[in-house]
Design a protein around this motif. Structure first.
Motif, PDB file in Angstrom:
ATOM      1  N   VAL A  90       0.857  -1.185   0.000  1.00  0.00           N
ATOM      2  CA  VAL A  90       0.000   0.000   0.000  1.00  0.00           C
ATOM      3  C   VAL A  90       0.895   1.237   0.000  1.00  0.00           C
ATOM      4  O   VAL A  90       2.103   1.135   0.178  1.00  0.00           O
ATOM      5  CB  VAL A  90      -0.952   0.030   1.219  1.00  0.00           C
ATOM      6  CG1 VAL A  90      -1.942  -1.134   1.165  1.00  0.00           C
ATOM      7  CG2 VAL A  90      -0.177   0.008   2.524  1.00  0.00           C
ATOM      8  N   ASP A  91       0.292   2.395  -0.165  1.00  0.00           N
ATOM      9  CA  ASP A  91       1.040   3.646  -0.205  1.00  0.00           C
ATOM     10  C   ASP A  91       0.927   4.371   1.131  1.00  0.00           C
ATOM     11  O   ASP A  91      -0.181   4.664   1.591  1.00  0.00           O
ATOM     12  CB  ASP A  91       0.519   4.540  -1.331  1.00  0.00           C
ATOM     13  CG  ASP A  91       0.673   3.884  -2.691  1.00  0.00           C
ATOM     14  OD1 ASP A  91       1.652   3.132  -2.883  1.00  0.00           O
ATOM     15  OD2 ASP A  91      -0.183   4.117  -3.567  1.00  0.00           O
ATOM     16  N   TYR A  92       2.070   4.681   1.747  1.00  0.00           N
ATOM     17  CA  TYR A  92       2.070   5.291   3.083  1.00  0.00           C
ATOM     18  C   TYR A  92       1.274   6.586   3.190  1.00  0.00           C
ATOM     19  O   TYR A  92       0.651   6.827   4.219  1.00  0.00           O
ATOM     20  CB  TYR A  92       3.500   5.468   3.623  1.00  0.00           C
ATOM     21  CG  TYR A  92       4.425   6.261   2.749  1.00  0.00           C
ATOM     22  CD1 TYR A  92       4.407   7.649   2.754  1.00  0.00           C
ATOM     23  CD2 TYR A  92       5.320   5.622   1.905  1.00  0.00           C
ATOM     24  CE1 TYR A  92       5.253   8.381   1.946  1.00  0.00           C
ATOM     25  CE2 TYR A  92       6.173   6.347   1.090  1.00  0.00           C
ATOM     26  CZ  TYR A  92       6.135   7.721   1.110  1.00  0.00           C
ATOM     27  OH  TYR A  92       6.970   8.442   0.305  1.00  0.00           O
ATOM     28  N   PRO A  93       1.214   7.452   2.154  1.00  0.00           N
ATOM     29  CA  PRO A  93       0.400   8.665   2.328  1.00  0.00           C
ATOM     30  C   PRO A  93      -1.077   8.360   2.594  1.00  0.00           C
ATOM     31  O   PRO A  93      -1.765   9.144   3.253  1.00  0.00           O
ATOM     32  CB  PRO A  93       0.574   9.413   0.998  1.00  0.00           C
ATOM     33  CG  PRO A  93       1.882   8.936   0.465  1.00  0.00           C
ATOM     34  CD  PRO A  93       1.950   7.485   0.877  1.00  0.00           C
ATOM     35  N   ASP A  94      -1.549   7.229   2.085  1.00  0.00           N
ATOM     36  CA  ASP A  94      -2.956   6.869   2.277  1.00  0.00           C
ATOM     37  C   ASP A  94      -3.286   6.603   3.743  1.00  0.00           C
ATOM     38  O   ASP A  94      -4.465   6.586   4.112  1.00  0.00           O
ATOM     39  CB  ASP A  94      -3.311   5.640   1.438  1.00  0.00           C
ATOM     40  CG  ASP A  94      -3.210   5.912  -0.059  1.00  0.00           C
ATOM     41  OD1 ASP A  94      -3.253   7.098  -0.460  1.00  0.00           O
ATOM     42  OD2 ASP A  94      -3.075   4.937  -0.829  1.00  0.00           O
ATOM     43  N   TYR A  95      -2.284   6.408   4.580  1.00  0.00           N
ATOM     44  CA  TYR A  95      -2.487   6.182   6.013  1.00  0.00           C
ATOM     45  C   TYR A  95      -2.017   7.373   6.838  1.00  0.00           C
ATOM     46  O   TYR A  95      -2.576   7.653   7.893  1.00  0.00           O
ATOM     47  CB  TYR A  95      -1.799   4.877   6.432  1.00  0.00           C
ATOM     48  CG  TYR A  95      -2.422   3.724   5.687  1.00  0.00           C
ATOM     49  CD1 TYR A  95      -3.576   3.124   6.154  1.00  0.00           C
ATOM     50  CD2 TYR A  95      -1.904   3.306   4.465  1.00  0.00           C
ATOM     51  CE1 TYR A  95      -4.200   2.111   5.429  1.00  0.00           C
ATOM     52  CE2 TYR A  95      -2.520   2.296   3.737  1.00  0.00           C
ATOM     53  CZ  TYR A  95      -3.669   1.709   4.223  1.00  0.00           C
ATOM     54  OH  TYR A  95      -4.296   0.721   3.500  1.00  0.00           O
ATOM     55  N   ALA A  96      -1.028   8.088   6.330  1.00  0.00           N
ATOM     56  CA  ALA A  96      -0.566   9.290   7.036  1.00  0.00           C
ATOM     57  C   ALA A  96      -1.617  10.386   7.006  1.00  0.00           C
ATOM     58  O   ALA A  96      -1.873  11.047   8.021  1.00  0.00           O
ATOM     59  CB  ALA A  96       0.742   9.794   6.417  1.00  0.00           C
ATOM     60  N   VAL A  97      -2.248  10.583   5.864  1.00  0.00           N
ATOM     61  CA  VAL A  97      -3.212  11.681   5.707  1.00  0.00           C
ATOM     62  C   VAL A  97      -4.399  11.562   6.663  1.00  0.00           C
ATOM     63  O   VAL A  97      -4.725  12.538   7.347  1.00  0.00           O
ATOM     64  CB  VAL A  97      -3.657  11.823   4.231  1.00  0.00           C
ATOM     65  CG1 VAL A  97      -4.831  12.775   4.094  1.00  0.00           C
ATOM     66  CG2 VAL A  97      -2.472  12.289   3.377  1.00  0.00           C
ATOM     67  N   PRO A  98      -5.075  10.413   6.761  1.00  0.00           N
ATOM     68  CA  PRO A  98      -6.209  10.369   7.686  1.00  0.00           C
ATOM     69  C   PRO A  98      -5.820  10.583   9.146  1.00  0.00           C
ATOM     70  O   PRO A  98      -6.548  11.227   9.903  1.00  0.00           O
ATOM     71  CB  PRO A  98      -6.828   8.984   7.483  1.00  0.00           C
ATOM     72  CG  PRO A  98      -6.035   8.290   6.461  1.00  0.00           C
ATOM     73  CD  PRO A  98      -4.957   9.194   5.972  1.00  0.00           C
ATOM     74  N   VAL A  99      -4.658  10.075   9.538  1.00  0.00           N
ATOM     75  CA  VAL A  99      -4.193  10.296  10.912  1.00  0.00           C
ATOM     76  C   VAL A  99      -3.966  11.788  11.139  1.00  0.00           C
ATOM     77  O   VAL A  99      -4.442  12.359  12.127  1.00  0.00           O
ATOM     78  CB  VAL A  99      -2.901   9.482  11.202  1.00  0.00           C
ATOM     79  CG1 VAL A  99      -2.250   9.942  12.498  1.00  0.00           C
ATOM     80  CG2 VAL A  99      -3.222   7.992  11.263  1.00  0.00           C
ATOM     81  N   CYS A 100      -3.270  12.424  10.224  1.00  0.00           N
ATOM     82  CA  CYS A 100      -2.975  13.860  10.380  1.00  0.00           C
ATOM     83  C   CYS A 100      -4.241  14.701  10.326  1.00  0.00           C
ATOM     84  O   CYS A 100      -4.366  15.674  11.082  1.00  0.00           O
ATOM     85  CB  CYS A 100      -1.977  14.296   9.322  1.00  0.00           C
ATOM     86  SG  CYS A 100      -0.343  13.550   9.567  1.00  0.00           S
TER      87      CYS A 100
END
Length: 152
Positions: free
Chosen positions: A40-50
């Protein structure tokens, strides 16, 4: 305290270890994934957390990928986020005291579960120093963000 946590395929195993640890310490956790080794792509998980941190839905965020580098880069693109990549206890404490970080990034391929748990405990329990020089520096970072929003 409510904490959002996200990981990519290279960090989900460590995420799954630290969640119960954090819950035992009394923290409420929002797990945004991922939950398997499929790429998977890490931004897809960083963005919702942020986004949850910035909106005030959670007080802090934790991001885990293979090295923590990608997650920290993605996180710091969100205005209002001060994410630190941490792999040792000194940095975990300093980044809270001096930078008032609201998101922590770690690398599963760099540290093991025991160190990750110690880092999280120190990072979550260390208050911001409220030091005048630190506040001034954070305000300069906020000014940089504001400038970027005006001239993307």
């Amino acid at each position: 305290m409510k904490i959002a946590i996200g990981a990519d395929h290279a960090g989900y195993r460590l995420k799954d270890v630290v969640i119960p640890f954090l819950q035992e310490l009394g923290y409420e956790i929002v797990d945004v994934g991922s939950h398997c080794a499929d790429s998977v792509d890490y931004p897809d998980y960083a963005v919702p957390v942020c986004d949850m941190v910035v909106k005030g839905e959670v007080e802090r965020g934790v991001l885990i990928c293979g090295t923590g580098i990608g997650m920290s880069i993605a996180a710091n693109k969100t205005p209002g986020i001060r994410c630190a990549l941490v792999h040792d206890l000194f940095s975990a404490k300093a980044t809270r005291e001096h930078n008032d970080t609201n998101v922590l990034a770690m690398g599963e391929r760099v540290i093991g579960p025991g160190v990750a748990q110690e880092i999280l405990k120190v990072w979550l329990e260390t208050p911001f120093s409220q030091g005048e020089r630190h506040i001034g520096r954070i305000n300069k970072v906020k000014a940089l963000e504001a400038k970027q929003e005006l001239h993307p």
